[in-house]
Scaffold this motif. Structure first.
Motif, PDB file in Angstrom:
ATOM      1  N   THR A 117       0.002  22.251  -2.469  1.00  0.00           N
ATOM      2  CA  THR A 117      -0.774  21.122  -2.987  1.00  0.00           C
ATOM      3  C   THR A 117      -1.090  21.244  -4.477  1.00  0.00           C
ATOM      4  O   THR A 117      -1.689  20.335  -5.042  1.00  0.00           O
ATOM      5  CB  THR A 117      -2.077  20.956  -2.178  1.00  0.00           C
ATOM      6  N   ASP A 118      -0.658  22.336  -5.095  1.00  0.00           N
ATOM      7  CA  ASP A 118      -0.854  22.471  -6.539  1.00  0.00           C
ATOM      8  C   ASP A 118       0.476  22.431  -7.288  1.00  0.00           C
ATOM      9  O   ASP A 118       0.531  22.725  -8.469  1.00  0.00           O
ATOM     10  CB  ASP A 118      -1.615  23.749  -6.882  1.00  0.00           C
ATOM     11  N   ARG A 119       1.522  22.055  -6.616  1.00  0.00           N
ATOM     12  CA  ARG A 119       2.835  21.998  -7.266  1.00  0.00           C
ATOM     13  C   ARG A 119       3.039  20.657  -7.964  1.00  0.00           C
ATOM     14  O   ARG A 119       2.390  19.665  -7.647  1.00  0.00           O
ATOM     15  CB  ARG A 119       3.955  22.255  -6.263  1.00  0.00           C
ATOM     16  N   ASN A 120       3.953  20.635  -8.898  1.00  0.00           N
ATOM     17  CA  ASN A 120       4.318  19.398  -9.581  1.00  0.00           C
ATOM     18  C   ASN A 120       5.300  18.618  -8.706  1.00  0.00           C
ATOM     19  O   ASN A 120       5.975  19.178  -7.852  1.00  0.00           O
ATOM     20  CB  ASN A 120       4.926  19.688 -10.950  1.00  0.00           C
ATOM     21  N   ARG A 121       5.350  17.311  -8.959  1.00  0.00           N
ATOM     22  CA  ARG A 121       6.202  16.395  -8.193  1.00  0.00           C
ATOM     23  C   ARG A 121       5.838  16.421  -6.699  1.00  0.00           C
ATOM     24  O   ARG A 121       6.697  16.493  -5.834  1.00  0.00           O
ATOM     25  CB  ARG A 121       7.680  16.670  -8.442  1.00  0.00           C
ATOM     26  N   PHE A 122       4.542  16.371  -6.455  1.00  0.00           N
ATOM     27  CA  PHE A 122       4.031  16.390  -5.081  1.00  0.00           C
ATOM     28  C   PHE A 122       4.636  15.269  -4.242  1.00  0.00           C
ATOM     29  O   PHE A 122       4.804  15.420  -3.026  1.00  0.00           O
ATOM     30  CB  PHE A 122       2.495  16.294  -5.099  1.00  0.00           C
ATOM     31  N   HIS A 123       5.001  14.169  -4.886  1.00  0.00           N
ATOM     32  CA  HIS A 123       5.583  13.042  -4.145  1.00  0.00           C
ATOM     33  C   HIS A 123       6.846  13.456  -3.383  1.00  0.00           C
ATOM     34  O   HIS A 123       7.191  12.848  -2.374  1.00  0.00           O
ATOM     35  CB  HIS A 123       5.880  11.856  -5.086  1.00  0.00           C
ATOM     36  N   GLN A 124       7.507  14.501  -3.842  1.00  0.00           N
ATOM     37  CA  GLN A 124       8.737  14.963  -3.183  1.00  0.00           C
ATOM     38  C   GLN A 124       8.469  15.646  -1.846  1.00  0.00           C
ATOM     39  O   GLN A 124       9.377  15.775  -1.029  1.00  0.00           O
ATOM     40  CB  GLN A 124       9.504  15.938  -4.084  1.00  0.00           C
ATOM     41  N   ILE A 125       7.246  16.094  -1.631  1.00  0.00           N
ATOM     42  CA  ILE A 125       6.944  16.827  -0.398  1.00  0.00           C
ATOM     43  C   ILE A 125       5.820  16.160   0.410  1.00  0.00           C
ATOM     44  O   ILE A 125       5.126  16.822   1.180  1.00  0.00           O
ATOM     45  CB  ILE A 125       6.597  18.307  -0.683  1.00  0.00           C
TER      46      ILE A 125
END
Length: 166
Positions: free
Chosen positions: A133-141
């Motif tokens: 939940t702290d990664r970039n491009r969260f929309h991908q996951i």
């Protein structure tokens, strides 16, 4: 966001299933947001949630799901135990239905009774990154994160908070 309370995987699975339709509707809305805006919102919720939640009180992830192991993980863990990678694989690893290396037992063979990780400094990358939940491009996951609501109380609460904002 309210204080994140520990919930068992059984409780989380039931809650996630009960709210599946509304969460799927939320995911459709979130996919329409600009990636950076969604990341900013989710990262703030992540920071807020983890300011009150201690993973050592839970360890659902270590108890119920196994990380995908990459070659570097196996090499690092084998070195930690002063083993050859092939011996480490033989003792601790299996190949799952997707052809990925995973630990051969659940809970994790390195989870201690007090929920500490015996190999914390050398843990697999998937463990280091969880719950993502702290990664970039969260929309991908988004779909993976929805599945993670069944395991992680923090992910569940992040999705619940997102529902109130959208």
């Amino acid at each position: 966001m309210k204080k994140v309370e520990y919930k068992t995987p059984v409780e989380l699975k039931l809650l996630t299933e009960r709210k599946r339709r509304e969460t799927q509707q939320l995911i459709k809305k979130l996919k329409k947001l600009k990636s950076k805006k969604l990341d900013e919102i989710v990262h703030n919720l992540h920071d807020e949630a983890f300011s009150t939640f201690d993973c050592l009180d839970c360890a659902n992830c270590c108890k119920t799901i196994g990380p995908r192991l990459i070659e570097k993980d196996i090499d690092r863990l084998a070195k930690h135990f002063k083993m050859k990678p092939s011996a480490f694989i033989q003792q601790y690893v299996k190949t799952d239905e997707d052809g990925d290396f995973v630990f051969n037992t659940e809970p994790c063979p390195f989870l201690l009774p007090d929920n500490y990780c015996m190999v914390y400094e050398n843990r697999p990358k998937a463990c280091r990154d969880y719950p993502h939940t702290d990664r970039n491009r969260f929309h991908q996951i988004l779909n993976l994160s929805h599945k993670n609501c069944e395991t992680c109380p923090v992910v569940y609460e992040i999705f619940e908070s997102l529902k109130h904002n959208f």
